[in-house]
Every structure is written in C-alpha cells, then in structure tokens.
Design an enzyme around this catalytic site. Sequence first.
Site, PDB file in Angstrom:
ATOM      1  N   ARG A 113      -1.633  -3.663  -4.566  1.00 55.55           N
ATOM      2  CA  ARG A 113      -0.535  -2.838  -4.048  1.00 55.55           C
ATOM      3  C   ARG A 113       0.717  -2.922  -4.942  1.00 55.55           C
ATOM      4  NH1 ARG A 113      -1.875  -1.759   1.331  1.00 55.55           N
ATOM      5  NH2 ARG A 113      -0.567   0.093   1.136  1.00 55.55           N
ATOM      6  N   CYS A 170      -2.323  -7.216  -0.367  1.00 59.52           N
ATOM      7  CA  CYS A 170      -2.882  -7.424   0.974  1.00 59.52           C
ATOM      8  C   CYS A 170      -4.400  -7.401   0.817  1.00 59.52           C
ATOM      9  CB  CYS A 170      -2.390  -6.331   1.923  1.00 59.52           C
ATOM     10  SG  CYS A 170      -3.010  -4.709   1.494  1.00 59.52           S
ATOM     11  N   LYS A 192       1.456   7.338  12.000  1.00 59.13           N
ATOM     12  CA  LYS A 192       2.157   6.124  11.543  1.00 59.13           C
ATOM     13  C   LYS A 192       2.747   6.354  10.159  1.00 59.13           C
ATOM     14  CE  LYS A 192      -0.409   2.693   9.699  1.00 59.13           C
ATOM     15  NZ  LYS A 192      -0.020   2.230   8.341  1.00 59.13           N
ATOM     16  N   ASN A 193       1.927   6.950   9.266  1.00 58.15           N
ATOM     17  CA  ASN A 193       2.335   7.036   7.863  1.00 58.15           C
ATOM     18  C   ASN A 193       3.300   8.177   7.577  1.00 58.15           C
ATOM     19  OD1 ASN A 193       0.817   4.796   7.473  1.00 58.15           O
ATOM     20  ND2 ASN A 193      -0.882   5.832   6.458  1.00 58.15           N
ATOM     21  N   ARG A 228      -1.812  -2.609  14.159  1.00 58.31           N
ATOM     22  CA  ARG A 228      -0.815  -2.084  13.216  1.00 58.31           C
ATOM     23  C   ARG A 228      -0.840  -0.560  13.177  1.00 58.31           C
ATOM     24  NH1 ARG A 228      -1.688  -3.521   7.662  1.00 58.31           N
ATOM     25  NH2 ARG A 228       0.115  -2.164   7.495  1.00 58.31           N
ATOM     26  N   ASP A 230      -8.392   6.033   3.689  1.00 55.91           N
ATOM     27  CA  ASP A 230      -8.155   5.474   5.029  1.00 55.91           C
ATOM     28  C   ASP A 230      -9.255   5.825   6.023  1.00 55.91           C
ATOM     29  OD1 ASP A 230      -4.511   5.817   5.029  1.00 55.91           O
ATOM     30  OD2 ASP A 230      -5.873   4.468   3.980  1.00 55.91           O
TER      31      ASP A 230
HETATM   32  C1  EPZ Z   1      -0.026   4.869   1.595  1.00 51.12           C
HETATM   33  O1  EPZ Z   1       0.046   3.581   0.985  1.00 51.12           O
HETATM   34  C2  EPZ Z   1      -0.502   4.619   3.021  1.00 51.12           C
HETATM   35  N1  EPZ Z   1       0.460   3.781   3.725  1.00 51.12           N
HETATM   36  C3  EPZ Z   1      -1.874   3.928   2.997  1.00 51.12           C
HETATM   37  O2  EPZ Z   1      -2.324   3.809   4.345  1.00 51.12           O
HETATM   38  C4  EPZ Z   1      -2.858   4.825   2.235  1.00 51.12           C
HETATM   39  O3  EPZ Z   1      -4.101   4.171   2.152  1.00 51.12           O
HETATM   40  C5  EPZ Z   1      -2.312   5.102   0.831  1.00 51.12           C
HETATM   41  O4  EPZ Z   1      -0.996   5.697   0.928  1.00 51.12           O
HETATM   42  C6  EPZ Z   1      -3.212   6.050   0.049  1.00 51.12           C
HETATM   43  O5  EPZ Z   1      -3.355   7.246   0.745  1.00 51.12           O
HETATM   44  C7  EPZ Z   1       1.598   4.349   4.215  1.00 51.12           C
HETATM   45  O6  EPZ Z   1       1.839   5.539   4.045  1.00 51.12           O
HETATM   46  C8  EPZ Z   1       2.528   3.448   4.962  1.00 51.12           C
HETATM   47  P1  EPZ Z   1      -0.207   4.483  -2.901  1.00 51.12           P
HETATM   48  P2  EPZ Z   1       0.788   3.417  -0.456  1.00 51.12           P
HETATM   49  O7  EPZ Z   1       1.134   4.136  -3.420  1.00 51.12           O
HETATM   50  O8  EPZ Z   1       1.975   4.305  -0.512  1.00 51.12           O
HETATM   51  C9  EPZ Z   1      -1.465   2.064  -6.775  1.00 51.12           C
HETATM   52  C10 EPZ Z   1      -3.200   2.722   6.212  1.00 51.12           C
HETATM   53  O9  EPZ Z   1      -4.338   2.275   6.413  1.00 51.12           O
HETATM   54  N2  EPZ Z   1      -0.018   2.004  -7.043  1.00 51.12           N
HETATM   55  O10 EPZ Z   1      -0.648   5.918  -2.925  1.00 51.12           O
HETATM   56  O11 EPZ Z   1       0.968   1.980  -0.714  1.00 51.12           O
HETATM   57  C11 EPZ Z   1      -1.830   1.132  -5.623  1.00 51.12           C
HETATM   58  O12 EPZ Z   1      -2.059  -0.179  -6.115  1.00 51.12           O
HETATM   59  C12 EPZ Z   1      -2.524   2.486   4.880  1.00 51.12           C
HETATM   60  O13 EPZ Z   1      -2.533   3.407   7.027  1.00 51.12           O
HETATM   61  C13 EPZ Z   1       0.425   1.516  -8.263  1.00 51.12           C
HETATM   62  O14 EPZ Z   1      -0.366   1.139  -9.131  1.00 51.12           O
HETATM   63  O15 EPZ Z   1      -0.367   3.991  -1.410  1.00 51.12           O
HETATM   64  C14 EPZ Z   1      -3.079   1.750  -5.061  1.00 51.12           C
HETATM   65  O16 EPZ Z   1      -4.203   1.288  -5.792  1.00 51.12           O
HETATM   66  C15 EPZ Z   1      -3.361   1.584   3.973  1.00 51.12           C
HETATM   67  N3  EPZ Z   1       1.765   1.440  -8.486  1.00 51.12           N
HETATM   68  C16 EPZ Z   1      -2.886   3.241  -5.321  1.00 51.12           C
HETATM   69  O17 EPZ Z   1      -1.829   3.359  -6.284  1.00 51.12           O
HETATM   70  C17 EPZ Z   1       2.691   1.830  -7.548  1.00 51.12           C
HETATM   71  O18 EPZ Z   1       3.915   1.751  -7.821  1.00 51.12           O
HETATM   72  C18 EPZ Z   1      -2.500   4.033  -4.070  1.00 51.12           C
HETATM   73  O19 EPZ Z   1      -1.271   3.533  -3.634  1.00 51.12           O
HETATM   74  C19 EPZ Z   1       2.217   2.326  -6.322  1.00 51.12           C
HETATM   75  C20 EPZ Z   1       0.857   2.414  -6.085  1.00 51.12           C
END
Ligand code: EPZ
Length: 425
Positions: A121, A116, A22-23, A397, A305
């Site tokens: 996020r 969420c 998915k990701n 999802r 995850d």
């Molecule tokens: C991706 O989310 C995945 N989703 C998530 O999978 C996964 O848990 C996550 O990466 C971490 O591996 C998809 O790829 C669609 P991040 P993403 O940006 O990109 C903070 C699932 O279950 N952050 O690495 O949103 C954020 O708040 C989903 O399949 C900022 O502070 O993850 C979080 O605490 C859930 N500022 C941390 O970084 C930003 O601009 C990780 O977020 C962006 C993120």
Amino acid sequence: MDKLVIEGGKPLSGTIVIQGAKNAALPILAASLLAEGTTTIDSVPHLLDIDVMLNILRELGCRAEHTDDTVVLDTTSAHTSHVPENLMKQMRSSIFLMGPLLSRFGEAQVYQPGGCAIGERKIDLHLQGLQALGAEIEEVGNRIVCRANKLTGADIHLSFPSVGATENIMMAAVLAEGHTTLSNAAREPEIQDLQRFLNAMGAKIMGAGTDTITIEGVDRLTPCRYKVIPDRIVTGTVMVAAAATRGQVTLQETQPAHLSSLIHVMRRAGVQIVVDGDIIKVGSSARPKAVERIVTSPYPAFPTDLQSQIMVLLSLADGVSILKETIFEGRLKHVDELSRMGADIRVDMNAAFIRGVPRLYGATVEATDLRAGAALVIAGLAAQGRTTVEQVHHIDRGYDRIETMLTRLGARISRSSPVPQAPNL
Ligand code: EPZ
C-alpha cells in the site's frame, strides 16, 4: 473477538436495500474539511472505518454526529492539521486527509499508513501529486509533514491510476491557484461521487470517470448536503452470495452500471441476472459454470474488491477457472481458508487456478482482511454444515452488521461475542 457462526446449505431469498458506499463516504467526509461550516452527508453506513474517520475529524476539532445513516459535520472549529498516529494506524485510508488539510491549513502532518494484509500500500503517487501542486514534503521517521504556503495548479500524470492518489490530488487542487490537469486518473464511481460532492460545494471539476480530470481552482467552498452512492462492492457481495447458495434475491437502490464487469462474469457462469432501473434480480438454480479467465484491473474492469467473493462461486463451478489478481500483491490469502472448506485451488504467483468441486464443507476459518472475510461468509452460507468465521472485525470495517443483512435474506447466521472475563480480584 467476535465470531460469525453460519449453518450453511440454505438458499438466500428476499429483497434488500444496499448500504451507502464506504469508499465514497470516506473521501467525502475528508473533503468536508475544505469548507467551514456544517455539511450533511446522507447514506453513510455504520462501519468501523467510518467511525475512525469521524474520530479523526473530531480530533482535528470538528463536531461530528452520525445518526441513522446521516452524518452532520461542523468543521468550523477545526484547528489542527496533525492526524494522530494511533488513529492513522487504525485506518490507512486516512492518508487522503493530506489533500484537504493542506488546502485548508497549508500544512498536513500524517504518518506512514503502512501496509496491510493485502499489500504494501505505497503512497508515493499521493506525495508526488501534492509536490507537483507546490507542497514541500518532509519525512521524519514515519511522520510525514507536508507544507505549502500556496498551492498552484499543475499538469500531473499518475504512473498508475491510484484511487486514493486521484482523490488526494483532487482535494488539494480545488482551492489551488489556477488550472490542474490530472491524467491517467482513476475512473472508479467513488471518484465521480467525490467530484459531484466537491462541485456541490462550489468547486470546478470535470472529467471524473474518465482518465483525465481537470480542475479550476476557486477561492472558497461552501458546505452542502449530499447523498453518497450505493456501495457497489456490498452489492456485488450479496449478488455472489445469492448465486453461491442457488437462491433468488432482489437488490434495491443499486447502481447496476457500476457492476457491469461482475454482471458479465456471473452471466458467463450461468447465473440469471435481470437489471431493471436501480433493481438487480439474481437467481440461480443450477451449478455454476467455470469462467475461463478473470483478471482484476482498475475500473471499469473486474474489481479487486470482488475477487475473493467471485472465487467462492467459481470454487463450486463445473470446470476450471483462472482468476488473476493484479492490483494487490497479498490478496490471495483467503485461498488457504477456502481450501480448508474443501475448495480445490492452486496458486501460482498472482494467479489462482480453481477446479470447481460439487460442494464445500463447514469449518472454522479466519478472516485475514475485509473482502476475504466476506468471501468466507459466502462460503459458509453455501457450505454443508457449520462454519465459524473468526476475526470478524475485518468484516465490520466494510459491512454494516453483515449478519443482520443476511438474516433478512433467510441466512442462518449469528454473531457470538466473547463473554468479558471477570477481573481476577
Ligand atoms: C482504494 O484503495 C480502496 N479503498 C480499496 O478498497 C480498493 O481495493 C482500491 O482502491 C483499488 O480499487 C478506499 O477507497 C478507501 P490504490 P487505495 O491507490 O486508494 C499501488 C476495500 O476493500 N499504489 O488504487 O489504497 C498500491 O500499492 C479497499 O474497500 C502505489 O504504488 O488503492 C496498490 O497496489 C481495499 N502508490 C495499487 O496501487 C501509491 O501512491 C492500488 O492502490 C498508491 C497506490
């Protein structure tokens, strides 16, 4: 709302082929906008999140067909850079449409995706990266408008290796003028898949999978046909389910290298795991052993995850395990539900102290997010008695018909859909 009804206590057994990731599919679908014409993407699972992304692309003017596990996407008629708010709210990951829309149209209109169940996020790193490439960002209420007459390569450093921000910046930089260096980039396999896809369209990207990605801007990209990598989180979920039910399961068409941290933890818990090419065999006939300490961190460390899923195995282990969640501040909500099934878990800040119990007991529980829901399904498979998992849409999802997949492995699981109420005439 659908429910899953599970009769627990039966070991999983058999062979399964894992769905596409998915990701990886989501950013690749978004990146298809970067080339005019028809792109074909194979191994795309049927998931709610994929449906939302395809609907957004249709709203932007694309033609999209999803037949079997193949998506055919014609972006020729894409004509707007405005992502509808109602669709953005259905899937916050649509935020990484900003990069492709900015590249293609010089503008992107999206909405704050909001938090969420698992956390706030934030998207500040996304916006900082796009600004570094020359975008002007205007936030009006919860609407975000990005504009750039021209995108120019830049040296960008991420303060945190955000997966989504890395992907957005890659997609904004591939058609920018000049050289971009992205340091402290996320290293997940899905980033590597996006690089392969973009390079197949004619981009010049190097370094995905390391913490430094370099991009030479090119004038245009051309459509291609591409197959998405297997879903490492679905693979890990099935592996844990096999171990938690003391079963014997063979997983095919996997990429074991993407699961090194999970395999290491499961072997420390006493689970037999044999890797042979793209096949992973998981077997367990005894009570798992506690694992002293697991900390979720960016790839290649233990993935957030799979945190809720491994917690189920540890809740059945002989001894005390400590599981620390460092990525999302709200990702321990499944603990309350597992406790209702007899688990003995204490949470202190972002750490869970798990004292293993001999067995779990079936109960009616509620999925709070995608992976928490998957964990509750695993708990129901392992528990004595009947478990009903509610709010199953969270699970849909990310898992393509989870009950069908598990039934193939001998699970006693079925979906119950509420009978639509006849209108009061
Ligand atoms: C991706 O989310 C995945 N989703 C998530 O999978 C996964 O848990 C996550 O990466 C971490 O591996 C998809 O790829 C669609 P991040 P993403 O940006 O990109 C903070 C699932 O279950 N952050 O690495 O949103 C954020 O708040 C989903 O399949 C900022 O502070 O993850 C979080 O605490 C859930 N500022 C941390 O970084 C930003 O601009 C990780 O977020 C962006 C993120």
